[in-house]
Design an enzyme around this catalytic site. Structure first.
Site, short mmCIF file in Angstrom:
data_model
loop_
_atom_site.label_atom_id
_atom_site.label_comp_id
_atom_site.label_asym_id
_atom_site.label_seq_id
_atom_site.Cartn_x
_atom_site.Cartn_y
_atom_site.Cartn_z
CG ASP A 1 -2.62 -1.61 7.24
OD1 ASP A 1 -1.94 -2.29 8.03
OD2 ASP A 1 -2.53 -0.37 7.13
NE ARG B 1 2.50 -7.65 10.65
CZ ARG B 1 2.79 -7.76 11.92
NH1 ARG B 1 2.70 -8.92 12.51
NH2 ARG B 1 3.14 -6.73 12.63
NE ARG C 1 -6.39 1.28 5.79
CZ ARG C 1 -6.92 0.09 5.70
NH1 ARG C 1 -7.89 -0.26 6.52
NH2 ARG C 1 -6.52 -0.78 4.82
#
Length: 189
Positions: free
Chosen positions: A26, A24, A180
């Site tokens: 973000d 997945r 991140r």
């Protein structure tokens, strides 16, 4: 993206299937080269499936670039041997225009050499609890980071007069928001 792909298959085949991605992304992250798999009751040539899905994906910013038959035991998520991220920062006073949504705007100068010196600290196997989202569902915060490369983009056609920095991260798997958070830590360096 998963729903868009499932919708496109349903419009083409008339059956609702689940599309399983290798991972997945973000919020705000753009996937290039994302691998996915799906199981169809009927046999469809890969090129026909690709073209039909792309027809039904319009005008969404999603495209199927390749399709192929896979082994029966293939699972896009669990068969993946590596995942790669490229994070792009633009260090300049003026806000982003063409790169908005594609890069992180940092309005002050960044010390690329210091970021490069700090990056190797994160390599190898570590407990990345500090670098995961509070809602991360991974059973363990232990991950092995294979590469974390910081480079200044010097190609003037790409960088223009801006300070463009790319950070490349590779691992078999990542935690929710791990890349991140790592990029944020390197920015503070």
């Amino acid at each position: 993206v998963q729903d868009a792909l499932s919708d496109a298959v349903e419009k083409f085949c008339g059956a609702r299937v689940t599309v399983y991605g290798a991972g997945r992304t973000d919020s705000g992250v753009h996937a290039r080269g994302q691998v996915a798999h799906l199981d169809l009751e009927q046999e469809v040539r890969p090129d026909k499936l690709r073209d039909a899905m792309n027809f039904h994906l319009r005008p969404l910013p999603v495209a199927v670039t390749q399709a192929a038959y896979a082994r029966a035991d293939f699972d896009a998520r669990f068969s993946a041997i590596a995942r790669h991220y490229r994070y792009r920062l633009v260090s300049r006073r003026a806000p982003l225009a063409l790169d908005a949504g594609q890069s992180w705007w940092v309005p002050q100068a960044l010390d690329v050499a210091a970021m490069q010196a700090a990056a190797p600290v994160f390599l190898g196997q570590h407990d990345f609890t500090t670098f995961r989202a509070s809602q991360c569902q991974a059973k363990s915060p232990i991950r092995t980071l294979d590469a974390l490369i910081v480079r200044a983009v010097t190609d003037m056609a790409d960088a223009g007069a801006d300070g463009v920095i790319e950070i490349h991260a590779s691992a078999r798997s990542f935690l929710h928001n791990q890349v991140r958070s790592l990029v944020g830590a390197l920015k503070y360096v």
